[in-house]
Scaffold this motif. Structure first.
Motif, PDB file in Angstrom:
ATOM      1  N   ILE A  44       8.027  -8.182  -1.988  1.00  0.00           N
ATOM      2  CA  ILE A  44       8.190  -6.814  -1.925  1.00  0.00           C
ATOM      3  C   ILE A  44       7.001  -6.229  -0.882  1.00  0.00           C
ATOM      4  O   ILE A  44       5.787  -6.841  -1.478  1.00  0.00           O
ATOM      5  CB  ILE A  44       7.958  -6.168  -3.237  1.00  0.00           C
ATOM      6  CG1 ILE A  44       9.273  -6.417  -4.181  1.00  0.00           C
ATOM      7  CG2 ILE A  44       7.939  -4.653  -3.191  1.00  0.00           C
ATOM      8  CD1 ILE A  44       9.008  -6.054  -5.575  1.00  0.00           C
ATOM      9  N   ASP A  45       7.149  -5.549  -0.064  1.00  0.00           N
ATOM     10  CA  ASP A  45       6.083  -4.983   0.739  1.00  0.00           C
ATOM     11  C   ASP A  45       6.587  -3.913   1.451  1.00  0.00           C
ATOM     12  O   ASP A  45       8.007  -3.586   1.567  1.00  0.00           O
ATOM     13  CB  ASP A  45       5.650  -6.087   1.788  1.00  0.00           C
ATOM     14  CG  ASP A  45       4.104  -5.703   2.036  1.00  0.00           C
ATOM     15  OD1 ASP A  45       3.919  -4.860   2.663  1.00  0.00           O
ATOM     16  OD2 ASP A  45       3.321  -6.346   1.777  1.00  0.00           O
ATOM     17  N   ILE A  46       5.978  -3.059   2.334  1.00  0.00           N
ATOM     18  CA  ILE A  46       6.388  -1.957   3.068  1.00  0.00           C
ATOM     19  C   ILE A  46       6.682  -2.341   4.666  1.00  0.00           C
ATOM     20  O   ILE A  46       7.217  -1.759   5.407  1.00  0.00           O
ATOM     21  CB  ILE A  46       5.546  -0.726   3.043  1.00  0.00           C
ATOM     22  CG1 ILE A  46       3.974  -1.212   3.568  1.00  0.00           C
ATOM     23  CG2 ILE A  46       5.590   0.039   1.953  1.00  0.00           C
ATOM     24  CD1 ILE A  46       2.981   0.084   3.475  1.00  0.00           C
ATOM     25  N   ILE A  70      10.095  -2.020   0.097  1.00  0.00           N
ATOM     26  CA  ILE A  70       9.916  -1.256  -1.007  1.00  0.00           C
ATOM     27  C   ILE A  70       8.579  -0.468  -0.768  1.00  0.00           C
ATOM     28  O   ILE A  70       7.713  -1.441  -0.966  1.00  0.00           O
ATOM     29  CB  ILE A  70      10.169  -1.645  -2.352  1.00  0.00           C
ATOM     30  CG1 ILE A  70      11.574  -2.236  -2.427  1.00  0.00           C
ATOM     31  CG2 ILE A  70      10.015  -0.643  -3.298  1.00  0.00           C
ATOM     32  CD1 ILE A  70      11.783  -3.132  -3.856  1.00  0.00           C
ATOM     33  N   ASN A  71       8.128   0.729  -0.940  1.00  0.00           N
ATOM     34  CA  ASN A  71       7.009   1.201  -1.155  1.00  0.00           C
ATOM     35  C   ASN A  71       6.787   1.615  -2.535  1.00  0.00           C
ATOM     36  O   ASN A  71       7.517   2.483  -2.928  1.00  0.00           O
ATOM     37  CB  ASN A  71       6.733   2.606  -0.207  1.00  0.00           C
ATOM     38  CG  ASN A  71       5.357   3.124  -0.432  1.00  0.00           C
ATOM     39  OD1 ASN A  71       4.645   2.838  -1.394  1.00  0.00           O
ATOM     40  ND2 ASN A  71       4.982   3.856   0.659  1.00  0.00           N
ATOM     41  N   VAL A  72       6.105   0.579  -3.362  1.00  0.00           N
ATOM     42  CA  VAL A  72       5.766   0.959  -4.999  1.00  0.00           C
ATOM     43  C   VAL A  72       5.581   2.100  -5.178  1.00  0.00           C
ATOM     44  O   VAL A  72       5.946   2.874  -6.328  1.00  0.00           O
ATOM     45  CB  VAL A  72       5.026  -0.271  -5.302  1.00  0.00           C
ATOM     46  CG1 VAL A  72       5.597  -1.579  -5.294  1.00  0.00           C
ATOM     47  CG2 VAL A  72       3.685  -0.318  -4.982  1.00  0.00           C
ATOM     48  N   THR A 182     -14.819   3.635  -4.991  1.00  0.00           N
ATOM     49  CA  THR A 182     -13.577   4.091  -5.398  1.00  0.00           C
ATOM     50  C   THR A 182     -12.531   2.670  -5.578  1.00  0.00           C
ATOM     51  O   THR A 182     -12.091   2.728  -6.620  1.00  0.00           O
ATOM     52  CB  THR A 182     -12.877   4.986  -4.425  1.00  0.00           C
ATOM     53  OG1 THR A 182     -12.631   4.612  -3.064  1.00  0.00           O
ATOM     54  CG2 THR A 182     -13.506   6.330  -4.429  1.00  0.00           C
ATOM     55  N   TYR A 183     -12.655   2.016  -4.724  1.00  0.00           N
ATOM     56  CA  TYR A 183     -11.914   0.793  -4.526  1.00  0.00           C
ATOM     57  C   TYR A 183     -12.409  -0.239  -5.889  1.00  0.00           C
ATOM     58  O   TYR A 183     -11.693  -0.638  -6.631  1.00  0.00           O
ATOM     59  CB  TYR A 183     -12.121   0.072  -3.316  1.00  0.00           C
ATOM     60  CG  TYR A 183     -11.558  -1.402  -3.358  1.00  0.00           C
ATOM     61  CD1 TYR A 183     -10.165  -1.729  -3.088  1.00  0.00           C
ATOM     62  CD2 TYR A 183     -12.337  -2.336  -3.304  1.00  0.00           C
ATOM     63  CE1 TYR A 183      -9.607  -2.948  -2.760  1.00  0.00           C
ATOM     64  CE2 TYR A 183     -11.808  -3.782  -3.068  1.00  0.00           C
ATOM     65  CZ  TYR A 183     -10.650  -3.916  -3.017  1.00  0.00           C
ATOM     66  OH  TYR A 183     -10.152  -5.264  -2.706  1.00  0.00           O
ATOM     67  N   ALA A 184     -13.670  -0.315  -5.903  1.00  0.00           N
ATOM     68  CA  ALA A 184     -14.143  -1.272  -6.951  1.00  0.00           C
ATOM     69  C   ALA A 184     -13.659  -0.837  -8.284  1.00  0.00           C
ATOM     70  O   ALA A 184     -13.727  -1.538  -9.319  1.00  0.00           O
ATOM     71  CB  ALA A 184     -15.682  -1.571  -6.840  1.00  0.00           C
TER      72      ALA A 184
HETATM   73  P1  NAD Z   1      -3.379  -6.751   3.028  1.00  0.00           P
HETATM   74  O1  NAD Z   1      -3.825  -5.367   3.457  1.00  0.00           O
HETATM   75  O2  NAD Z   1      -3.156  -7.689   4.155  1.00  0.00           O
HETATM   76  O3  NAD Z   1      -2.295  -6.917   1.981  1.00  0.00           O
HETATM   77  C1  NAD Z   1      -1.931  -5.910   0.936  1.00  0.00           C
HETATM   78  C2  NAD Z   1      -0.428  -5.535   1.247  1.00  0.00           C
HETATM   79  O4  NAD Z   1       0.096  -4.688   0.301  1.00  0.00           O
HETATM   80  C3  NAD Z   1       0.099  -5.136   2.645  1.00  0.00           C
HETATM   81  O5  NAD Z   1       1.075  -5.995   3.296  1.00  0.00           O
HETATM   82  C4  NAD Z   1       0.394  -3.744   2.286  1.00  0.00           C
HETATM   83  O6  NAD Z   1       1.510  -3.317   3.202  1.00  0.00           O
HETATM   84  C5  NAD Z   1       0.906  -4.022   0.753  1.00  0.00           C
HETATM   85  N1  NAD Z   1       1.177  -2.648  -0.003  1.00  0.00           N
HETATM   86  C6  NAD Z   1       0.047  -1.839   0.092  1.00  0.00           C
HETATM   87  N2  NAD Z   1       0.518  -0.675  -0.582  1.00  0.00           N
HETATM   88  C7  NAD Z   1       1.870  -0.830  -0.998  1.00  0.00           C
HETATM   89  C8  NAD Z   1       2.736  -0.232  -1.513  1.00  0.00           C
HETATM   90  N3  NAD Z   1       2.653   1.096  -2.057  1.00  0.00           N
HETATM   91  N4  NAD Z   1       3.934  -0.694  -1.493  1.00  0.00           N
HETATM   92  C9  NAD Z   1       4.270  -1.983  -1.208  1.00  0.00           C
HETATM   93  N5  NAD Z   1       3.604  -2.760  -0.350  1.00  0.00           N
HETATM   94  C10 NAD Z   1       2.244  -2.410  -0.370  1.00  0.00           C
HETATM   95  O7  NAD Z   1      -4.550  -7.380   1.985  1.00  0.00           O
HETATM   96  P2  NAD Z   1      -5.050  -8.888   1.486  1.00  0.00           P
HETATM   97  O8  NAD Z   1      -6.374  -9.513   2.105  1.00  0.00           O
HETATM   98  O9  NAD Z   1      -3.679  -9.816   1.692  1.00  0.00           O
HETATM   99  O10 NAD Z   1      -5.249  -8.492  -0.019  1.00  0.00           O
HETATM  100  C11 NAD Z   1      -4.116  -8.767  -0.944  1.00  0.00           C
HETATM  101  C12 NAD Z   1      -4.806  -8.539  -2.189  1.00  0.00           C
HETATM  102  O11 NAD Z   1      -6.253  -9.232  -2.473  1.00  0.00           O
HETATM  103  C13 NAD Z   1      -5.326  -7.025  -2.418  1.00  0.00           C
HETATM  104  O12 NAD Z   1      -4.988  -6.520  -3.822  1.00  0.00           O
HETATM  105  C14 NAD Z   1      -6.913  -6.996  -2.191  1.00  0.00           C
HETATM  106  O13 NAD Z   1      -7.332  -5.807  -3.161  1.00  0.00           O
HETATM  107  C15 NAD Z   1      -7.266  -8.377  -2.759  1.00  0.00           C
HETATM  108  N6  NAD Z   1      -8.518  -8.937  -2.367  1.00  0.00           N
HETATM  109  C16 NAD Z   1      -8.511  -9.706  -0.894  1.00  0.00           C
HETATM  110  C17 NAD Z   1      -9.435  -9.924  -0.426  1.00  0.00           C
HETATM  111  C18 NAD Z   1      -9.583 -10.893   0.700  1.00  0.00           C
HETATM  112  O14 NAD Z   1     -10.358 -11.692   1.055  1.00  0.00           O
HETATM  113  N7  NAD Z   1      -8.457 -10.893   1.655  1.00  0.00           N
HETATM  114  C19 NAD Z   1     -10.987  -9.870  -0.825  1.00  0.00           C
HETATM  115  C20 NAD Z   1     -10.957  -9.098  -2.401  1.00  0.00           C
HETATM  116  C21 NAD Z   1      -9.717  -8.581  -3.039  1.00  0.00           C
END
Ligand code: NAD
Ligand code: UDP
Length: 387
Positions: A44-46, A70-72, A182-184
């Motif tokens: 599931i992703d946008i 899907i946009n959750v 905010t994120y943390a």
């Molecule tokens: P990313 O941005 O590449 O992946 C996140 C995905 O979520 C994207 O494809 C985005 O389109 C999708 N998404 C966001 N909002 C959405 C919605 N409303 N509906 C559907 N899809 C949605 O980031 P990533 O690096 O792959 O990170 C994945 C997870 O790991 C995240 O939760 C992030 O906080 C966590 N994280 C990653 C890292 C890292 O080192 N890459 C570090 C800390 C935490």
């Protein structure tokens, strides 16, 4: 081919619902699931741009992958999300706004994306008795205790004051006007919600805290496969500047430290978590490589060295420049000073220990970026010359 878990038990093929599975981590995880296991991926992703190679018809894994755009956030009645969770054995939630440039400029979106939008996923996992692997972040630790000491204080070298431990370290964030946090804070809230729900409703869960996983397909290069005005994470920022021969920008002098881990090694850890529920359930895991701890300035210098080597140019052609965080990210930015994961728990429970050193990782990333973007960069240069 049959697969066995760490306790010698046969692993049954699972149907795994990956929310946010089309992103950087999701794309590598889906590759692993489809190429190396018999599990089925419901993604599931946008966006499917980063996983389009996995969705081609007639591939040998084709029957084991589905993509649902899907946009959750917008699926307010959960008409699409709920049945997909109900149809899965395991849910992995990766969806998030997770680039620091958004934390202080889009604080409400960041808070909602990382906490509010994840609540229905937790609730459906309880309702349908599904196991949940939730992606949190090393950012939940915030700043280290040591960061409050003077720089040359003897206690700076005491590992208890900076080593980040899942069940011992406090979570230290800046003041409310520092919207970086905010994120943390949102990630912490959802971790606490999952933890509380597990006690009340016997939710089977694992929380993953990634520590700066890097590799191909991370974020975007500004103006090529992402907006020119947006700011991706540091690997993509530095890569874009190297490709264009521009100085690498060091925010506040690049003194913050990060431990970088290669995505494909990190994905091995995630697969161990998926396939060893008896060892992983109810736990929080740091997943990172403490051996690759560098300052951002050192990262920039190493990337310059590796890029010069790969492209056979003199390293002196590439430079760094100091910029203030206020100019680069805007007001409300703040930073984690140091992020070194303690790896005791994941090593003990799952035997996972990453080995790849930063120079090797950066060579893989830069080789990939040169291949991927060289024609777009060439076109950009040609059109500038014509202009
Ligand atoms: P990313 O941005 O590449 O992946 C996140 C995905 O979520 C994207 O494809 C985005 O389109 C999708 N998404 C966001 N909002 C959405 C919605 N409303 N509906 C559907 N899809 C949605 O980031 P990533 O690096 O792959 O990170 C994945 C997870 O790991 C995240 O939760 C992030 O906080 C966590 N994280 C990653 C890292 C890292 O080192 N890459 C570090 C800390 C935490
Ligand atoms: N950073 C930098 N220059 C850039 C981009 C980021 O100096 O062009 C710094 C940023 O301030 C932070 C570190 O690099 O200290 C890592 O940033 P990233 O965006 O990768 O995310 P974080 O690790 O903070 O979650």
């Amino acid at each position: 081919m049959e697969r066995f878990n760490l306790d010698g038990e046969k692993i049954k093929p699972l149907t795994i619902c990956l929310i946010g599975g089309g992103g950087f981590i999701g794309s590598h995880l889906c590759e692993k699931l489809l190429y190396k296991t018999q599990h089925t991926a419901i993604i599931i992703d946008i966006s499917s741009t980063k996983i389009k190679h996995l969705l081609r018809p007639y591939s040998c894994w084709f029957g084991r992958v589905q993509f649902h755009e899907i946009n959750v956030k917008r699926d307010t009645l959960h008409r699409h999300l709920e049945p997909l969770i109900a149809a899965s054995d395991l849910v992995i939630n990766l969806a998030a706004i997770c680039t620091p440039a958004n934390y202080n400029t889009r604080p409400l979106d960041t808070i909602k994306s990382n906490s509010v939008d994840a609540i229905p996923v937790v609730e459906f996992c309880i309702k349908y008795k599904k196991r949940l692997i939730h992606f949190s972040s090393c950012e939940v630790y915030g700043k280290t205790i040591g960061s409050f000491l003077p720089k040359d204080h003897a206690l700076q070298n005491v590992s208890e004051l900076y080593l980040l431990k899942e069940y011992d370290s406090p979570c230290i964030f800046g003041s409310i006007d520092k919207q970086r946090w905010t994120y943390a804070c949102a990630k912490q809230m959802i971790e606490r919600l999952i933890y509380a729900q597990s006690a009340l409703h016997s939710l089977e869960f694992t929380i993953v805290r990634p520590f700066n996983w890097i590799g191909p397909r991370m974020d975007f290069i500004r103006g090529i496969d992402g907006p020119r005005e947006a700011v991706p994470r540091v690997l993509a920022c530095f890569t874009g500047n190297l490709l264009r021969g521009k100085p690498l920008k060091l925010v506040d002098g690049g003194q913050s430290q990060r431990s970088f881990c290669y995505i494909k090694e990190a994905i091995e850890a995630v697969l161990l978590i998926i396939e060893n529920p008896a060892r992983a359930n109810g736990k929080i895991f740091n997943v990172g490589n403490p051996e690759n701890d560098v300052t951002i300035k050192q990262l920039a210098e190493l990337m310059i060295e590796v890029y010069a080597d790969v492209t056979k140019q003199p390293a002196s052609k590439f430079t760094t420049i100091d910029v203030s965080s206020n100019n680069f990210y805007g007001p409300g930015y703040d930073d984690s000073d140091k992020r070194i994961p303690d790896m005791t728990i994941i090593n003990r429970e799952l035997g996972w220990k990453p080995a790849m050193r930063l120079r090797t990782i950066l060579k893989l990333c830069l080789d990939h970026a040169i291949n991927e973007y060289k024609s777009a960069i060439k076109n950009e240069c040609d059109s500038l010359l014509e202009f």
